[in-house]
Design a protein around this motif. Structure first.
Motif, PDB file in Angstrom:
ATOM      1  N   UNK A 169      69.887 116.398  19.803  1.00 13.33           N
ATOM      2  CA  UNK A 169      69.825 116.310  21.255  1.00 13.33           C
ATOM      3  C   UNK A 169      68.374 116.245  21.721  1.00 13.33           C
ATOM      4  N   UNK A 170      68.167 115.558  22.827  1.00 15.13           N
ATOM      5  CA  UNK A 170      66.853 115.569  23.477  1.00 15.13           C
ATOM      6  C   UNK A 170      66.701 116.885  24.236  1.00 15.13           C
ATOM      7  N   UNK A 171      65.494 117.441  24.264  1.00 13.31           N
ATOM      8  CA  UNK A 171      65.264 118.695  24.993  1.00 13.31           C
ATOM      9  C   UNK A 171      65.503 118.552  26.491  1.00 13.31           C
ATOM     10  N   UNK A 172      65.985 119.626  27.093  1.00 11.35           N
ATOM     11  CA  UNK A 172      66.203 119.686  28.539  1.00 11.35           C
ATOM     12  C   UNK A 172      65.587 120.990  29.062  1.00 11.35           C
ATOM     13  N   UNK A 173      64.738 120.871  30.077  1.00 11.67           N
ATOM     14  CA  UNK A 173      64.154 122.053  30.729  1.00 11.67           C
ATOM     15  C   UNK A 173      65.147 122.589  31.756  1.00 11.67           C
ATOM     16  N   UNK A 206      75.384 116.219  24.484  1.00 10.59           N
ATOM     17  CA  UNK A 206      76.242 115.539  23.525  1.00 10.59           C
ATOM     18  C   UNK A 206      76.522 114.097  23.977  1.00 10.59           C
ATOM     19  N   UNK A 207      76.803 113.926  25.262  1.00  7.03           N
ATOM     20  CA  UNK A 207      77.042 112.585  25.811  1.00  7.03           C
ATOM     21  C   UNK A 207      75.814 111.704  25.580  1.00  7.03           C
ATOM     22  N   UNK A 208      74.640 112.237  25.898  1.00  9.19           N
ATOM     23  CA  UNK A 208      73.412 111.459  25.757  1.00  9.19           C
ATOM     24  C   UNK A 208      73.078 111.153  24.296  1.00  9.19           C
ATOM     25  N   UNK A 209      73.400 112.066  23.383  1.00 11.14           N
ATOM     26  CA  UNK A 209      73.045 111.901  21.970  1.00 11.14           C
ATOM     27  C   UNK A 209      73.944 110.900  21.250  1.00 11.14           C
ATOM     28  N   UNK A 210      75.257 110.907  21.558  1.00 16.56           N
ATOM     29  CA  UNK A 210      76.143 110.005  20.830  1.00 16.56           C
ATOM     30  C   UNK A 210      77.485 109.743  21.501  1.00 16.56           C
ATOM     31  N   UNK A 256      71.951 120.168  18.488  1.00 13.00           N
ATOM     32  CA  UNK A 256      72.542 119.111  17.677  1.00 13.00           C
ATOM     33  C   UNK A 256      74.050 119.289  17.596  1.00 13.00           C
ATOM     34  N   UNK A 257      74.705 118.222  17.165  1.00 12.52           N
ATOM     35  CA  UNK A 257      76.110 118.266  16.763  1.00 12.52           C
ATOM     36  C   UNK A 257      76.181 117.762  15.329  1.00 12.52           C
ATOM     37  N   UNK A 258      76.936 118.453  14.509  1.00 10.31           N
ATOM     38  CA  UNK A 258      77.090 118.132  13.100  1.00 10.31           C
ATOM     39  C   UNK A 258      78.557 117.844  12.823  1.00 10.31           C
ATOM     40  N   UNK A 259      78.839 116.711  12.188  1.00  9.19           N
ATOM     41  CA  UNK A 259      80.213 116.385  11.817  1.00  9.19           C
ATOM     42  C   UNK A 259      80.626 117.285  10.649  1.00  9.19           C
ATOM     43  N   UNK A 310      73.110 124.905  20.499  1.00  8.31           N
ATOM     44  CA  UNK A 310      71.992 124.796  21.442  1.00  8.31           C
ATOM     45  C   UNK A 310      71.002 125.895  21.116  1.00  8.31           C
ATOM     46  N   UNK A 311      69.721 125.543  21.133  1.00  2.31           N
ATOM     47  CA  UNK A 311      68.669 126.518  20.882  1.00  2.31           C
ATOM     48  C   UNK A 311      67.653 126.463  22.016  1.00  2.31           C
TER      49      UNK A 311
END
Length: 151
Positions: free
Chosen positions: A15-19, A67-71, A101-104, A125-126
Motif C-alpha cells: 500500500x502507498x502511505x497515507x497521512x 487495498x482498492x488503490x493497491x490492487x 500490505x495485503x498478502x494472498x 496496516x502499520x
C-alpha cells in the motif's frame, strides 16, 4: 485487469502511505462513531488512547481504500463473503502515517460457480514506527479470466 488466476499464494500487494489528519478523524467520527476520543483532542488525551484517535471503523475504511488503490480497483472483484477477523492492535492518532500490505494466503476456484474463485488475504496496516495498528483476514470473490471454462 487482475483476475483470479493472478492471485497466487504468497503474492503481496503493498500500500502507498497515507497521512492521517485530525480533520478527517473528526469528520468520520462525527458521522459514524461520535465518541469523545474520536471527536476532541483533549478527550482523546484523557482516554487510554493518548490523543485524538481514529475509530477502528475509520481505520478499517482507510485500509479498504488502500487495498482498492493497491490492487482491488483494477481487479475483477465481485465482492466479499465476509471478514474472518479484524484486530485493531494500536490506536491510530492524528499525525500518524499508515502503510501496509495485503498478502494472498490461498486461492481456490468455486465448486458451485465456474466463473469465479475465492482469494483469501491477510492484510496489515502499520504506522510510521512500523507497529501493526490493524490486521485482518478476509476472502474476496474474483472472476476467472477464462470464465472457468476449460478446453
Amino acid at each position: 485487469m487482475l483476475y483470479f488466476e493472478d492471485f497466487t499464494p504468497g503474492r503481496r500487494f503493498d500500500y502507498r502511505p497515507i497521512a492521517i489528519r485530525a480533520a478527517d478523524i473528526i469528520a468520520f467520527a462525527s458521522e459514524f462513531d461520535p465518541q469523545p476520543m474520536h471527536l476532541d483532542e483533549e478527550a482523546g488525551r484523557r482516554s487510554i488512547l493518548g490523543g485524538l484517535s481514529a475509530s477502528g471503523w475509520h481505520t478499517s475504511a482507510i485500509g479498504m481504500r488502500m487495498m482498492i488503490d493497491a490492487f482491488l480497483g483494477r481487479s475483477a472483484s465481485q465482492g466479499s463473503p465476509g471478514i474472518d477477523f479484524m484486530d485493531w492492535k494500536k490506536p491510530v492518532l492524528a499525525g500518524d502515517v499508515l502503510s501496509g500490505f495485503s498478502l494472498v494466503m490461498e486461492s481456490r476456484p468455486s465448486t458451485s460457480r465456474a466463473g469465479i474463485g475465492f482469494v483469501k488475504f491477510r492484510s496489515e496496516l502499520t504506522n510510521q514506527r512500523r507497529e501493526a495498528v490493524a490486521v485482518s483476514e478476509a476472502s474476496i470473490i474474483i472472476r476467472r479470466r477464462d470464465g472457468g471454462m476449460r478446453p
